[in-house]
Motif scaffolding. Structure first.
Motif, PDB file in Angstrom:
ATOM      1  N   MET A   1      31.885  37.144  46.700  1.00 44.82           N
ATOM      2  CA  MET A   1      33.065  37.960  46.423  1.00 44.82           C
ATOM      3  C   MET A   1      33.813  38.275  47.721  1.00 44.82           C
ATOM      4  O   MET A   1      35.046  38.206  47.769  1.00 44.82           O
ATOM      5  CB  MET A   1      32.662  39.267  45.732  1.00 44.82           C
ATOM      6  CG  MET A   1      33.852  40.095  45.289  1.00 44.82           C
ATOM      7  SD  MET A   1      33.374  41.618  44.475  1.00 44.82           S
ATOM      8  CE  MET A   1      33.263  42.717  45.852  1.00 44.82           C
ATOM      9  N   ARG A   2      33.076  38.580  48.788  1.00 41.36           N
ATOM     10  CA  ARG A   2      33.690  38.850  50.094  1.00 41.36           C
ATOM     11  C   ARG A   2      34.498  37.651  50.558  1.00 41.36           C
ATOM     12  O   ARG A   2      35.649  37.791  50.978  1.00 41.36           O
ATOM     13  CB  ARG A   2      32.604  39.174  51.108  1.00 41.36           C
ATOM     14  CG  ARG A   2      33.114  39.337  52.529  1.00 41.36           C
ATOM     15  CD  ARG A   2      32.049  39.116  53.572  1.00 41.36           C
ATOM     16  NE  ARG A   2      31.466  37.791  53.415  1.00 41.36           N
ATOM     17  CZ  ARG A   2      30.163  37.527  53.587  1.00 41.36           C
ATOM     18  NH1 ARG A   2      29.321  38.467  53.921  1.00 41.36           N
ATOM     19  NH2 ARG A   2      29.714  36.301  53.422  1.00 41.36           N
ATOM     20  N   ASP A   3      33.896  36.463  50.474  1.00 38.38           N
ATOM     21  CA  ASP A   3      34.578  35.261  50.951  1.00 38.38           C
ATOM     22  C   ASP A   3      35.824  34.947  50.117  1.00 38.38           C
ATOM     23  O   ASP A   3      36.883  34.611  50.658  1.00 38.38           O
ATOM     24  CB  ASP A   3      33.615  34.068  50.944  1.00 38.38           C
ATOM     25  CG  ASP A   3      32.462  34.245  51.929  1.00 38.38           C
ATOM     26  OD1 ASP A   3      32.565  35.122  52.819  1.00 38.38           O
ATOM     27  OD2 ASP A   3      31.463  33.516  51.809  1.00 38.38           O
ATOM     28  N   ILE A   4      35.708  35.082  48.798  1.00 40.04           N
ATOM     29  CA  ILE A   4      36.854  34.824  47.922  1.00 40.04           C
ATOM     30  C   ILE A   4      37.954  35.850  48.177  1.00 40.04           C
ATOM     31  O   ILE A   4      39.141  35.512  48.273  1.00 40.04           O
ATOM     32  CB  ILE A   4      36.422  34.823  46.440  1.00 40.04           C
ATOM     33  CG1 ILE A   4      35.519  33.615  46.170  1.00 40.04           C
ATOM     34  CG2 ILE A   4      37.622  34.848  45.512  1.00 40.04           C
ATOM     35  CD1 ILE A   4      34.807  33.666  44.826  1.00 40.04           C
ATOM     36  N   LEU A   5      37.548  37.111  48.301  1.00 40.99           N
ATOM     37  CA  LEU A   5      38.527  38.174  48.571  1.00 40.99           C
ATOM     38  C   LEU A   5      39.223  37.943  49.902  1.00 40.99           C
ATOM     39  O   LEU A   5      40.450  38.110  50.018  1.00 40.99           O
ATOM     40  CB  LEU A   5      37.842  39.537  48.549  1.00 40.99           C
ATOM     41  CG  LEU A   5      38.728  40.768  48.740  1.00 40.99           C
ATOM     42  CD1 LEU A   5      39.791  40.846  47.652  1.00 40.99           C
ATOM     43  CD2 LEU A   5      37.884  42.026  48.753  1.00 40.99           C
ATOM     44  N   ALA A   6      38.455  37.523  50.902  1.00 44.02           N
ATOM     45  CA  ALA A   6      39.041  37.259  52.216  1.00 44.02           C
ATOM     46  C   ALA A   6      40.074  36.126  52.126  1.00 44.02           C
ATOM     47  O   ALA A   6      41.170  36.225  52.709  1.00 44.02           O
ATOM     48  CB  ALA A   6      37.952  36.904  53.218  1.00 44.02           C
ATOM     49  N   LYS A   7      39.753  35.067  51.399  1.00 41.92           N
ATOM     50  CA  LYS A   7      40.699  33.948  51.232  1.00 41.92           C
ATOM     51  C   LYS A   7      41.974  34.434  50.542  1.00 41.92           C
ATOM     52  O   LYS A   7      43.095  34.081  50.943  1.00 41.92           O
ATOM     53  CB  LYS A   7      40.067  32.828  50.414  1.00 41.92           C
ATOM     54  CG  LYS A   7      39.053  32.017  51.167  1.00 41.92           C
ATOM     55  CD  LYS A   7      38.468  30.932  50.266  1.00 41.92           C
ATOM     56  CE  LYS A   7      37.327  30.229  50.950  1.00 41.92           C
ATOM     57  NZ  LYS A   7      36.683  29.231  50.074  1.00 41.92           N
ATOM     58  N   ASP A   8      41.784  35.250  49.499  1.00 43.50           N
ATOM     59  CA  ASP A   8      42.951  35.753  48.765  1.00 43.50           C
ATOM     60  C   ASP A   8      43.808  36.669  49.631  1.00 43.50           C
ATOM     61  O   ASP A   8      45.045  36.635  49.556  1.00 43.50           O
ATOM     62  CB  ASP A   8      42.511  36.482  47.498  1.00 43.50           C
ATOM     63  CG  ASP A   8      41.966  35.542  46.434  1.00 43.50           C
ATOM     64  OD1 ASP A   8      42.149  34.311  46.578  1.00 43.50           O
ATOM     65  OD2 ASP A   8      41.334  36.034  45.467  1.00 43.50           O
ATOM     66  N   ILE A   9      43.170  37.487  50.468  1.00 43.80           N
ATOM     67  CA  ILE A   9      43.929  38.381  51.355  1.00 43.80           C
ATOM     68  C   ILE A   9      44.725  37.552  52.353  1.00 43.80           C
ATOM     69  O   ILE A   9      45.910  37.831  52.614  1.00 43.80           O
ATOM     70  CB  ILE A   9      42.993  39.376  52.079  1.00 43.80           C
ATOM     71  CG1 ILE A   9      42.452  40.399  51.082  1.00 43.80           C
ATOM     72  CG2 ILE A   9      43.724  40.075  53.230  1.00 43.80           C
ATOM     73  CD1 ILE A   9      41.389  41.332  51.658  1.00 43.80           C
ATOM     74  N   VAL A  10      44.086  36.512  52.920  1.00 48.44           N
ATOM     75  CA  VAL A  10      44.780  35.659  53.895  1.00 48.44           C
ATOM     76  C   VAL A  10      45.942  34.935  53.226  1.00 48.44           C
ATOM     77  O   VAL A  10      47.015  34.800  53.824  1.00 48.44           O
ATOM     78  CB  VAL A  10      43.787  34.654  54.536  1.00 48.44           C
ATOM     79  CG1 VAL A  10      44.513  33.585  55.323  1.00 48.44           C
ATOM     80  CG2 VAL A  10      42.811  35.396  55.433  1.00 48.44           C
ATOM     81  N   LEU A  11      45.762  34.472  51.988  1.00 45.41           N
ATOM     82  CA  LEU A  11      46.863  33.804  51.277  1.00 45.41           C
ATOM     83  C   LEU A  11      48.010  34.768  50.991  1.00 45.41           C
ATOM     84  O   LEU A  11      49.180  34.409  51.087  1.00 45.41           O
ATOM     85  CB  LEU A  11      46.364  33.191  49.968  1.00 45.41           C
ATOM     86  CG  LEU A  11      45.491  31.945  50.103  1.00 45.41           C
ATOM     87  CD1 LEU A  11      44.953  31.529  48.742  1.00 45.41           C
ATOM     88  CD2 LEU A  11      46.287  30.801  50.737  1.00 45.41           C
ATOM     89  N   ALA A  12      47.659  36.004  50.625  1.00 46.28           N
ATOM     90  CA  ALA A  12      48.684  36.980  50.272  1.00 46.28           C
ATOM     91  C   ALA A  12      49.355  37.591  51.500  1.00 46.28           C
ATOM     92  O   ALA A  12      50.557  37.880  51.472  1.00 46.28           O
ATOM     93  CB  ALA A  12      48.089  38.076  49.410  1.00 46.28           C
ATOM     94  N   MET A  13      48.583  37.785  52.573  1.00 50.98           N
ATOM     95  CA  MET A  13      49.116  38.418  53.796  1.00 50.98           C
ATOM     96  C   MET A  13      48.645  37.633  55.017  1.00 50.98           C
ATOM     97  O   MET A  13      47.681  38.013  55.680  1.00 50.98           O
ATOM     98  CB  MET A  13      48.627  39.868  53.879  1.00 50.98           C
ATOM     99  CG  MET A  13      49.144  40.740  52.772  1.00 50.98           C
ATOM    100  SD  MET A  13      48.493  42.410  52.849  1.00 50.98           S
ATOM    101  CE  MET A  13      47.014  42.241  51.867  1.00 50.98           C
ATOM    102  N   PRO A  14      49.303  36.541  55.337  1.00 52.24           N
ATOM    103  CA  PRO A  14      48.871  35.684  56.439  1.00 52.24           C
ATOM    104  C   PRO A  14      48.811  36.404  57.789  1.00 52.24           C
ATOM    105  O   PRO A  14      48.029  36.015  58.667  1.00 52.24           O
ATOM    106  CB  PRO A  14      49.922  34.567  56.478  1.00 52.24           C
ATOM    107  CG  PRO A  14      50.637  34.630  55.175  1.00 52.24           C
ATOM    108  CD  PRO A  14      50.472  36.010  54.644  1.00 52.24           C
ATOM    109  N   GLU A  15      49.579  37.448  57.956  1.00 53.84           N
ATOM    110  CA  GLU A  15      49.578  38.191  59.231  1.00 53.84           C
ATOM    111  C   GLU A  15      48.233  38.896  59.494  1.00 53.84           C
ATOM    112  O   GLU A  15      47.929  39.267  60.635  1.00 53.84           O
ATOM    113  CB  GLU A  15      50.733  39.207  59.284  1.00 53.84           C
ATOM    114  CG  GLU A  15      50.643  40.355  58.307  1.00 53.84           C
ATOM    115  CD  GLU A  15      51.201  40.056  56.902  1.00 53.84           C
ATOM    116  OE1 GLU A  15      51.247  40.999  56.111  1.00 53.84           O
ATOM    117  OE2 GLU A  15      51.556  38.907  56.615  1.00 53.84           O
ATOM    118  N   LEU A  16      47.402  39.051  58.471  1.00 56.43           N
ATOM    119  CA  LEU A  16      46.091  39.699  58.631  1.00 56.43           C
ATOM    120  C   LEU A  16      44.952  38.700  58.848  1.00 56.43           C
ATOM    121  O   LEU A  16      43.790  39.087  58.923  1.00 56.43           O
ATOM    122  CB  LEU A  16      45.767  40.552  57.390  1.00 56.43           C
ATOM    123  CG  LEU A  16      46.679  41.746  57.131  1.00 56.43           C
ATOM    124  CD1 LEU A  16      46.257  42.448  55.841  1.00 56.43           C
ATOM    125  CD2 LEU A  16      46.651  42.709  58.296  1.00 56.43           C
TER     126      LEU A  16
END
Length: 137
Positions: free
Chosen positions: A105-120
Motif C-alpha cells: 500500500m505504501r509503494d502504490i500510494l507513493a506512486k500515486d502521489i508522485v503521479l498526482a504531484m510530481p513536485e513531491l
C-alpha cells in the motif's frame, strides 16, 4: 549456571538415583542382603530429600500460571509449549501478511502521489526509501 540452581539440580539427581536404585533392588530382590541395602538406600533417599527441601526454597524462578494450570489438570507442559509455539507462528504469519500488505500500500500510494504531484517526488522517494520500500518497481 547459578551455583544455587546447580546445587539443587545435583541434589535432585541424587534423589532420582536413590529412587532408581530402590527400583532395581526391588526388582532383583535377593533376601536379607537386599533388604539391608534397601534400608541404607531409603536412609540416603530421606537425607537427600531433606537436603533438597532445605535448599530448594532459595531457588527463584517464575512459572507462568498457564503452565501450572496445565500440570494441575494432569496435562503435559510440553503440550502447552507446543500450542504456544504454534499460536505464535500463526500470529507471526498474520503479522507478516499485514506488513507485506502495508508495504504494498505504501509503494502504490507513493506512486500515486508522485503521479498526482510530481513536485513531491524527491520527498516521497526519501520517505519510501527510509521505510524500506521502492516506487520504481
Amino acid at each position: 549456571m547459578d551455583p544455587v540452581l546447580a546445587e539443587v539440580e545435583s541434589k535432585m539427581k541424587a534423589v532420582i538415583q536413590n529412587l532408581y536404585n530402590l527400583i532395581v533392588q526391588g526388582v532383583d530382590h535377593q533376601g536379607p542382603a537386599t533388604q539391608e541395602a534397601m534400608k541404607q538406600e531409603i536412609t540416603r533417599l530421606v537425607e537427600n530429600l531433606l537436603s533438597l527441601s532445605q535448599s530448594a526454597p532459595s531457588v527463584r524462578f517464575d512459572i507462568p500460571p498457564e503452565v501450572t494450570e496445565y500440570v494441575e489438570r494432569a496435562r503435559n507442559p510440553k503440550i502447552y509449549t507446543r500450542e504456544l509455539v504454534e499460536a505464535t507462528q500463526r500470529m507471526n504469519q498474520l503479522l507478516k501478511g499485514r506488513c507485506d500488505a502495508y508495504a504494498q500500500m505504501r509503494d502504490i500510494l507513493a506512486k500515486d502521489i508522485v503521479l498526482a504531484m510530481p513536485e513531491l517526488e524527491n520527498d516521497v522517494r526519501k520517505v519510501v526509501r527510509s521505510t524500506g520500500g521502492s516506487i520504481d518497481g
